[in-house]
Every structure is written in structure tokens, then in C-alpha cells.
Design an enzyme around this catalytic site. Sequence first.
Site, short mmCIF file in Angstrom:
data_model
loop_
_atom_site.label_atom_id
_atom_site.label_comp_id
_atom_site.label_asym_id
_atom_site.label_seq_id
_atom_site.Cartn_x
_atom_site.Cartn_y
_atom_site.Cartn_z
N LYS A 1 0.72 -0.90 0.38
CA LYS A 1 0.10 -0.10 0.30
C LYS A 1 0.55 0.90 0.23
O LYS A 1 2.04 1.62 0.53
CB LYS A 1 -1.16 0.10 1.24
CG LYS A 1 -0.08 -0.17 2.37
CD LYS A 1 -1.04 -0.13 3.61
CE LYS A 1 -0.41 -0.35 4.92
NZ LYS A 1 -1.23 -0.58 6.35
N ARG B 1 -11.28 0.11 14.73
CA ARG B 1 -11.22 1.08 13.21
C ARG B 1 -12.02 0.59 12.30
O ARG B 1 -12.94 1.80 12.07
CB ARG B 1 -9.35 1.38 13.05
CG ARG B 1 -8.89 1.48 11.67
CD ARG B 1 -7.95 2.03 11.25
NE ARG B 1 -7.17 0.67 11.01
CZ ARG B 1 -6.28 0.50 10.70
NH1 ARG B 1 -5.35 1.44 10.25
NH2 ARG B 1 -6.00 -0.81 9.90
N HIS C 1 -6.64 -7.39 13.11
CA HIS C 1 -5.32 -6.17 12.67
C HIS C 1 -4.62 -5.91 14.21
O HIS C 1 -5.63 -5.89 15.21
CB HIS C 1 -5.59 -5.29 12.34
CG HIS C 1 -3.92 -4.24 12.18
ND1 HIS C 1 -3.18 -4.88 11.04
CD2 HIS C 1 -4.13 -3.49 11.45
CE1 HIS C 1 -2.09 -3.76 10.93
NE2 HIS C 1 -2.82 -3.19 11.10
N ARG D 1 0.40 -10.72 6.92
CA ARG D 1 0.60 -9.21 6.00
C ARG D 1 2.24 -9.14 6.75
O ARG D 1 2.19 -7.89 7.31
CB ARG D 1 -0.64 -8.86 6.40
CG ARG D 1 -1.71 -9.54 6.31
CD ARG D 1 -2.99 -8.62 6.40
NE ARG D 1 -3.22 -7.63 7.47
CZ ARG D 1 -3.27 -8.22 8.65
NH1 ARG D 1 -4.33 -10.06 9.08
NH2 ARG D 1 -3.71 -7.53 9.78
N TYR E 1 14.67 31.35 5.24
CA TYR E 1 13.99 31.82 5.56
C TYR E 1 13.81 31.98 7.13
O TYR E 1 14.31 30.76 7.62
CB TYR E 1 12.40 31.22 5.39
CG TYR E 1 11.50 31.56 3.76
CD1 TYR E 1 11.66 32.27 3.33
CD2 TYR E 1 11.77 30.30 3.07
CE1 TYR E 1 11.39 32.04 1.93
CE2 TYR E 1 11.66 30.59 1.83
CZ TYR E 1 11.46 30.98 1.31
OH TYR E 1 11.03 30.74 -0.79
N CYS F 1 13.09 24.05 2.54
CA CYS F 1 12.82 25.31 1.56
C CYS F 1 11.52 24.13 1.27
O CYS F 1 12.02 23.05 1.40
CB CYS F 1 13.43 26.36 1.26
SG CYS F 1 14.35 27.33 1.55
N MET F 2 10.69 24.42 0.37
CA MET F 2 10.09 23.74 -0.03
C MET F 2 10.87 22.62 -0.61
O MET F 2 10.86 21.55 -1.58
CB MET F 2 9.18 24.14 -1.15
CG MET F 2 7.93 23.58 -1.84
SD MET F 2 7.30 24.73 -3.12
CE MET F 2 5.74 25.59 -1.96
N ASP F 3 11.71 23.32 -2.08
CA ASP F 3 12.42 22.60 -2.61
C ASP F 3 13.64 22.82 -2.38
O ASP F 3 14.66 21.88 -3.17
CB ASP F 3 12.35 23.10 -4.08
CG ASP F 3 11.20 23.30 -4.91
OD1 ASP F 3 10.11 23.04 -4.76
OD2 ASP F 3 10.25 24.85 -4.65
C1 LIG Z 1 -0.10 -1.81 7.10
C2 LIG Z 1 -0.63 -3.15 7.34
C3 LIG Z 1 -0.26 -3.94 7.22
C4 LIG Z 1 1.11 -4.11 7.47
O1 LIG Z 1 2.08 -3.32 8.54
P1 LIG Z 1 3.27 -3.45 8.80
O2 LIG Z 1 4.00 -2.93 10.23
O3 LIG Z 1 3.57 -2.27 7.80
O4 LIG Z 1 3.74 -4.43 8.65
C5 LIG Z 1 -0.93 -5.53 7.56
N1 LIG Z 1 -2.79 -5.42 7.60
C6 LIG Z 1 -2.86 -4.63 7.89
C7 LIG Z 1 -4.49 -4.47 7.90
C8 LIG Z 1 -2.53 -3.05 7.58
O5 LIG Z 1 -3.00 -2.15 7.20
#
Ligand SMILES: *Cc1c(COP(=O)(O)O)cnc(C)c1O
Length: 407
Positions: free
Chosen positions: A46, A144, A173, A229, A273, A320-322
Site C-alpha cells: 500500500k 477502526r 489487525h 501480512r 527563510y 525550504c520547499m525545494d
Molecule cells: C499496513 C497493514 C499491515 C502491514 O503492517 P506493517 O506494520 O507495515 O507490517 C498489515 N495489515 C493491515 C490491515 C495493514 O493496514
Amino acid sequence: MSSGSRQDIPSSRSTRALIDLDAIAGNLRAFREGVSAETRIMAVVKANGYGHGAVMVAQTALLHGANELAVATVDEGCRLRAAGIDSPILILGPIHPSEIPSALRADLTLAVGDREIVSILSATVPPGTPPVSVHLKVDTGMRRFGSSVDGAAAIAAHIAKSPGLHLAGTFSHFAAADEHDETATLQQQAAFDDALANIRAADIDPGTRHIANSAATLRSRRYDYDLVRIGISLYGIPPSADVELWSGMRQALTLHSRVHRVFAVAPGEGVSYGATYRATGHERAALIPIGYADGYHRILSNQSWMEIASTRAPVRGRVCMDQTVVGLQSDLSVTLGDDVVVIGDGRGEAPSLVDIAEMAQTIPYEIVTSIAARVPRHYIHSGRVVAVEDLHGLHSCHQPDSETQTS
Ligand SMILES: *Cc1c(COP(=O)(O)O)cnc(C)c1O
């Protein structure tokens, strides 16, 4: 690096992230060897692969033992499909009904946590098409997204009798798997086990069961279930100060730039700045073309440093920005175009990702996901740049390039 070696790289911007694909491959293989033999690995890519580039990371992970992918949004899943990736892709976040048609077209697996979305989804699946896979998300303590533990079996039953849907998995999670105290994590696991038992008691197969993120997976085999995951540690970043990486795992991303100007600052002159830095004597400074719009946070002003010619060059005045100004030691031989390491991997003089996150009062997750789209990603394999992703897209480099990860 010879100047001709860059010919095939469409972007020649000095500021660039180097992504070591061999590190990602090695980290994935370490997880493959470390988790239970039957446990599948889901590479979490992601937020554009935690800023590393989702397509290249996904391809590398799948090549080295990942079985599935996960992203946060339907759009992110569609982008991977457009790049030709055909592995299962789970959308971790809650979806809006308007996203369902794209999700179905791209054959994405959806996470569902309540009856309403299950009903809407079922009504959207055209009759006669193969059933759409969904994973039931159970909230075991994160508060959540997901069904309650007590309500999970009823939603599983709703999915099971909904035309066009297939309960392919059940997951949850952890909220605190990266903390020293494991009590909350064990409580969440017990709640997950209750939900699974209730689903089974209703004579429903929960499908692929999963709850572990990087932190839980690094800690113990007790959280493996059918799939883990892996996000942050796929990139070689420890989830927190309390959870260590396994030996051999290493950070894939470093952030580099080049000196674009060397100049003198007279005693008393203010830099950048607001003149928040004033030279105390005759000083030398260098201008580095990186700023907060690249993801080099403004909070690093007067605080961080960069590696130039194997020395620490402190940030002078405001980011700065850049652009950012750094101080140079008076006797240091530095000229236009010299390499700068803005974020290192902990081996040289540059601050590591963890150092930068501490100075920015955040976590490495936020630092890597803040690296802007205008920062080209140079992908390194066996010491060569094999591809570059920049604002114009992803390009592979057919010509060998001599740029290596460290300079
Ligand atoms: C982002 C996420 C993960 C991965 O978590 P890490 O701490 O980056 O390994 C696993 N499960 C869910 C639901 C997540 O949103």
C-alpha cells in the site's frame, strides 16, 4: 560514475531514492524461511509500496516467495493490475460502494466488516459470474474497521448465503504488536480465536485466517495462522525500537542528492527563510536541491545533517520547499555535483531512516511514505540501476549503469 552511464535514465534529477531490490528480495526470503512452512506470505505494498514503488516491490516480492499482495485502496489495486500483476490482491481498507465496479473488474479481493456492504456487494455481482472473494475483517481491539467479535459469525453466515460472494478469508489487525508489552496482542489473538470458533460453530469455513503484521511475525510463530501480512519489514525497516529485524534483513531505501552550489556565508549573515541560522564566523555552505515538497520535512531545519565527502554537513536554517542549505567544514574539498547522502542505511555518516524519524518526531513509516512522486526511484539490482520510476512513469534501463548504492 561516468556521465555516459546515465544516458538511458530518463530523469537526471540529482535528488533520487535508491531502492535496492536485492534487499527486498533478501528480506522476503528471510520471512519465507522464518515463518511456519504452511503459512502464506502477503506482501503489503500500500501507499506505493511504502514509498518504494508498488509495482517494482510487488514484482520482486512475488518472485522471491510472496503468495499474495495487499494494498489499502481499490485504486492502488487497479494500478497493480494495469502493470500486469495477476496474483491475489486484498484491499485492506473499507471501501465505498462507488468503488465496487472497478474492484470487480480488476478481480480484487475485498475486506468487509458489516452487513450493509455485504448486501450492496452481493447485489452488484452480475448473475452467472464466478463468485467474488471477500475476507471478513474482525475488530479484535483496534477500534477502526471490522465486525465485532460477537457479530462475526452472523456476518460470515450473511456472506455464505449471499449470491455471488465467497468467504475466502477471515482476518484481524493488531494495534500494539510493536510494543514491548505483549499483553494487548495476546488478548486480541484470543478474541480472534473466539471469532473463528463462533464462525466454525455456525458450520462456516472461515477461509484463510490471518492477523500478523511485521511486528507480530518477527516476534513469534504463535501469530502465523494461514498467512502473514508483511509491510514495513519487507523494506528492511524495524517496526519499532522494541521489535528487531531478523539477522540479514536490511533497509532497501536510501535518499541521495548532489551539491548544486558551494558558497561562503559571512559572519552574522542569516541563512534561508527567517534567518533562523546565523553564521558565527566565515563559513562555507552547500545548496542541496531537496526540500519539504520532496518529503524532507521542515521540522528537520537546523536539526538534521547530510553526508558529504564522508563528513556530516549540518542543515543550516529552514528547509525550504525545494532546497536546503547545509554547512561545510572549512577545509573540505567539495564541488558542484558531489554526491550527498540525505538518508542512509545506518552504515555511513548519513542519518538513518530511524534517525530522521526521531528528529521529525514521527515513525519511519511516515518518512518513507512522504517521499514525493517527483523524487525519482532508481531500482538497483546486483549493483546496477535496472529501472527508474519518475513523473513520466516506470522505465527499465537496458544499458548497464555503473551507479551503485553507496558512493
Ligand atoms: C499496513 C497493514 C499491515 C502491514 O503492517 P506493517 O506494520 O507495515 O507490517 C498489515 N495489515 C493491515 C490491515 C495493514 O493496514
